[in-house]
Motif scaffolding. Structure first.
Motif, PDB file in Angstrom:
ATOM      1  N   ARG A  22       0.822  -1.207   0.000  1.00 57.24           N
ATOM      2  CA  ARG A  22       0.000   0.000   0.000  1.00 57.24           C
ATOM      3  C   ARG A  22       0.863   1.268   0.000  1.00 57.24           C
ATOM      4  O   ARG A  22       1.805   1.401   0.765  1.00 57.24           O
ATOM      5  N   GLY A  23       0.513   2.202  -0.878  1.00 60.27           N
ATOM      6  CA  GLY A  23       1.177   3.493  -0.897  1.00 60.27           C
ATOM      7  C   GLY A  23       2.530   3.520  -1.582  1.00 60.27           C
ATOM      8  O   GLY A  23       3.249   4.513  -1.490  1.00 60.27           O
ATOM      9  N   THR A  24       2.882   2.448  -2.300  1.00 58.81           N
ATOM     10  CA  THR A  24       4.179   2.409  -2.983  1.00 58.81           C
ATOM     11  C   THR A  24       4.185   3.357  -4.180  1.00 58.81           C
ATOM     12  O   THR A  24       3.232   3.397  -4.960  1.00 58.81           O
ATOM     13  N   ASP A  25       5.259   4.115  -4.324  1.00 58.88           N
ATOM     14  CA  ASP A  25       5.409   5.020  -5.465  1.00 58.88           C
ATOM     15  C   ASP A  25       6.059   4.314  -6.650  1.00 58.88           C
ATOM     16  O   ASP A  25       5.650   4.514  -7.797  1.00 58.88           O
ATOM     17  N   VAL A  26       7.083   3.518  -6.369  1.00 52.77           N
ATOM     18  CA  VAL A  26       7.772   2.775  -7.430  1.00 52.77           C
ATOM     19  C   VAL A  26       8.083   1.364  -6.934  1.00 52.77           C
ATOM     20  O   VAL A  26       8.612   1.205  -5.832  1.00 52.77           O
ATOM     21  N   ALA A  27       7.763   0.364  -7.745  1.00 51.88           N
ATOM     22  CA  ALA A  27       8.083  -1.023  -7.408  1.00 51.88           C
ATOM     23  C   ALA A  27       9.143  -1.542  -8.372  1.00 51.88           C
ATOM     24  O   ALA A  27       9.034  -1.356  -9.588  1.00 51.88           O
ATOM     25  N   ILE A  28      10.181  -2.156  -7.808  1.00 47.28           N
ATOM     26  CA  ILE A  28      11.249  -2.767  -8.608  1.00 47.28           C
ATOM     27  C   ILE A  28      11.073  -4.282  -8.543  1.00 47.28           C
ATOM     28  O   ILE A  28      11.204  -4.883  -7.480  1.00 47.28           O
ATOM     29  N   PHE A  29      10.761  -4.890  -9.682  1.00 45.32           N
ATOM     30  CA  PHE A  29      10.571  -6.336  -9.748  1.00 45.32           C
ATOM     31  C   PHE A  29      11.841  -6.966 -10.312  1.00 45.32           C
ATOM     32  O   PHE A  29      12.282  -6.603 -11.404  1.00 45.32           O
ATOM     33  N   MET A  30      12.392  -7.924  -9.570  1.00 43.90           N
ATOM     34  CA  MET A  30      13.672  -8.502  -9.947  1.00 43.90           C
ATOM     35  C   MET A  30      13.566  -9.983 -10.286  1.00 43.90           C
ATOM     36  O   MET A  30      12.757 -10.711  -9.700  1.00 43.90           O
ATOM     37  N   TYR A  31      14.394 -10.402 -11.245  1.00 44.49           N
ATOM     38  CA  TYR A  31      14.548 -11.827 -11.544  1.00 44.49           C
ATOM     39  C   TYR A  31      16.025 -12.098 -11.800  1.00 44.49           C
ATOM     40  O   TYR A  31      16.827 -11.182 -12.032  1.00 44.49           O
ATOM     41  N   ASP A  32      16.393 -13.337 -11.712  1.00 46.52           N
ATOM     42  CA  ASP A  32      17.760 -13.796 -11.943  1.00 46.52           C
ATOM     43  C   ASP A  32      17.854 -14.272 -13.393  1.00 46.52           C
ATOM     44  O   ASP A  32      17.117 -15.177 -13.799  1.00 46.52           O
ATOM     45  N   PRO A  68       1.093   3.923  -9.635  1.00 45.97           N
ATOM     46  CA  PRO A  68       2.420   3.442  -9.236  1.00 45.97           C
ATOM     47  C   PRO A  68       3.276   3.158 -10.463  1.00 45.97           C
ATOM     48  O   PRO A  68       2.767   2.766 -11.516  1.00 45.97           O
ATOM     49  N   SER A  69       4.562   3.381 -10.347  1.00 42.72           N
ATOM     50  CA  SER A  69       5.471   3.061 -11.455  1.00 42.72           C
ATOM     51  C   SER A  69       6.113   1.705 -11.208  1.00 42.72           C
ATOM     52  O   SER A  69       6.314   1.295 -10.060  1.00 42.72           O
ATOM     53  N   ILE A  70       6.433   1.030 -12.305  1.00 44.97           N
ATOM     54  CA  ILE A  70       7.043  -0.293 -12.230  1.00 44.97           C
ATOM     55  C   ILE A  70       8.325  -0.307 -13.043  1.00 44.97           C
ATOM     56  O   ILE A  70       8.367   0.174 -14.176  1.00 44.97           O
ATOM     57  N   VAL A  71       9.374  -0.875 -12.440  1.00 47.22           N
ATOM     58  CA  VAL A  71      10.654  -1.087 -13.106  1.00 47.22           C
ATOM     59  C   VAL A  71      10.998  -2.568 -12.963  1.00 47.22           C
ATOM     60  O   VAL A  71      10.754  -3.169 -11.915  1.00 47.22           O
ATOM     61  N   VAL A  72      11.541  -3.163 -14.016  1.00 44.35           N
ATOM     62  CA  VAL A  72      11.914  -4.579 -14.000  1.00 44.35           C
ATOM     63  C   VAL A  72      13.429  -4.699 -14.132  1.00 44.35           C
ATOM     64  O   VAL A  72      14.040  -4.025 -14.970  1.00 44.35           O
ATOM     65  N   VAL A  73      14.023  -5.547 -13.302  1.00 40.60           N
ATOM     66  CA  VAL A  73      15.471  -5.721 -13.290  1.00 40.60           C
ATOM     67  C   VAL A  73      15.822  -7.192 -13.506  1.00 40.60           C
ATOM     68  O   VAL A  73      15.417  -8.056 -12.730  1.00 40.60           O
ATOM     69  N   GLY A  74      16.567  -7.452 -14.579  1.00 42.42           N
ATOM     70  CA  GLY A  74      17.172  -8.765 -14.776  1.00 42.42           C
ATOM     71  C   GLY A  74      18.562  -8.720 -14.147  1.00 42.42           C
ATOM     72  O   GLY A  74      19.467  -8.066 -14.679  1.00 42.42           O
ATOM     73  N   ASN A  75      18.732  -9.370 -13.019  1.00 42.46           N
ATOM     74  CA  ASN A  75      19.954  -9.251 -12.228  1.00 42.46           C
ATOM     75  C   ASN A  75      20.908 -10.432 -12.477  1.00 42.46           C
ATOM     76  O   ASN A  75      20.533 -11.441 -13.051  1.00 42.46           O
ATOM     77  N   LYS A  76      22.127 -10.263 -12.007  1.00 41.24           N
ATOM     78  CA  LYS A  76      23.205 -11.261 -12.057  1.00 41.24           C
ATOM     79  C   LYS A  76      23.783 -11.440 -13.457  1.00 41.24           C
ATOM     80  O   LYS A  76      24.176 -12.539 -13.862  1.00 41.24           O
ATOM     81  N   CYS A  77      23.865 -10.334 -14.197  1.00 38.09           N
ATOM     82  CA  CYS A  77      24.457 -10.383 -15.530  1.00 38.09           C
ATOM     83  C   CYS A  77      25.974 -10.484 -15.487  1.00 38.09           C
ATOM     84  O   CYS A  77      26.624 -10.548 -16.542  1.00 38.09           O
ATOM     85  N   ASP A  78      26.541 -10.475 -14.278  1.00 44.88           N
ATOM     86  CA  ASP A  78      27.978 -10.688 -14.149  1.00 44.88           C
ATOM     87  C   ASP A  78      28.350 -12.156 -14.353  1.00 44.88           C
ATOM     88  O   ASP A  78      29.529 -12.489 -14.524  1.00 44.88           O
TER      89      ASP A  78
END
Length: 218
Positions: free
Chosen positions: A80-90, A116-126
Motif C-alpha cells: 500500500r502506498g508504494t510510489d515505485v516497485a522494482i521487480f527482480m529476476y535472476d 504506481p510506477s514499475i521497473v523490472v530488473v534482470g539481475n546477475k548479468c555478471d
C-alpha cells in the motif's frame, strides 16, 4: 524552498534474485553473496538527486521484502502506498522470470495507489554469458503477453539488464526510480488540485428555479 518528497520504493521478486544485495550496493556501496533470507520487510533511506542538473532531490525509502511463499501474505501489507516497485529476476534462473507476472499482478491488486510506477530488473548479468537464459527481448514479450506492460512507463528505459555488483549500474537504476517517483508525485498533486467540481449557481433563464417552478423573483 519546499521540502524534498519521500518516495516509497518496494523491491519484489523470488528469493535469492538479489534484492538485498541491490539495496546494500546502493545504500552502502558494498556487495556480498552471503546475505541471509529476508524475513518480512524493512527499509533504509537515501537522498537522491533528480535530473541532469541535479536541481531536484527526493528521499528514497527503499523496502526490501521477503520472496518466500510463506511470507507473501505478510509482504502484501507493505504494498500500500508504494510510489515505485522494482521487480527482480535472476537472468540465469527462468523460474524467477516466469513468476514476474504473478508478482506484478498481486502488487497492482494491493497497492491502492492511483499511478504506481514499475521497473523490472534482470539481475546477475555478471555471470558467464552462457548462463544468461533470459534476454530483455523475452522480458518485453512476457510483459506484453500478460498485459502488464501497461503499468510500465517506458519499456526501453524501465527494464534493466544488470548486476548488483556494479555500483554504477545500481546508481543509474535508482536515478531512474527517483525520476519516475517524483514525476508521479507531481502528477498526483496536480490531479488533486483539479478535482473540484464546478457548480453552476446562475439562475435559470426561464425565470424558474430549475424544476419548473417560479423562482419567486419580483
Amino acid at each position: 524552498m519546499s521540502s524534498s518528497p519521500t518516495l516509497k520504493v518496494l523491491l519484489l521478486g523470488d528469493p535469492f534474485v538479489g534484492k538485498t544485495s541491490l539495496r546494500a550496493q546502493y545504500i552502502h556501496h558494498v556487495f556480498s553473496n552471503s546475505y541471509r533470507e529476508t524475513v518480512g520487510a524493512d527499509f533504509l533511506s537515501r537522498r537522491q538527486t533528480v535530473g541532469d542538473d541535479g536541481d531536484s532531490e527526493v528521499f528514497l525509502q527503499i523496502w526490501d521484502t521477503a520472496g518466500q511463499e510463506r511470507f507473501k501474505s505478510l509482504v502484501k501489507n507493505f504494498y500500500r502506498g508504494t510510489d515505485v516497485a522494482i521487480f527482480m529476476y535472476d537472468v540465469s534462473r527462468p523460474s524467477t522470470f516466469h513468476n514476474l507476472t504473478t508478482w506484478i499482478n498481486e502488487f497492482i491488486e494491493n497497492v491502492h495507489t492511483s499511478n504506481p510506477s514499475i521497473v523490472v530488473v534482470g539481475n546477475k548479468c555478471d555471470k558467464p554469458i552462457t548462463d544468461h537464459l533470459i534476454s530483455i527481448r523475452q522480458c518485453k514479450e512476457l510483459l506484453s503477453e500478460h498485459y502488464v506492460d501497461q503499468y510500465i512507463d517506458d519499456l526501453n528505459h524501465d527494464i534493466f539488464y544488470m548486476s548488483a555488483k556494479s555500483f554504477t549500474e545500481t546508481e543509474n537504476l535508482f536515478k531512474r526510480v527517483a525520476a519516475l517517483g517524483l514525476q508521479n508525485s507531481q502528477n498526483n498533486q496536480n490531479n488533486t488540485m483539479m478535482t473540484f467540481d464546478r457548480v453552476d449557481i446562475s439562475e435559470p433563464r426561464d425565470g424558474t428555479d430549475g424544476r419548473g417552478r417560479s423562482s419567486g423573483c419580483c
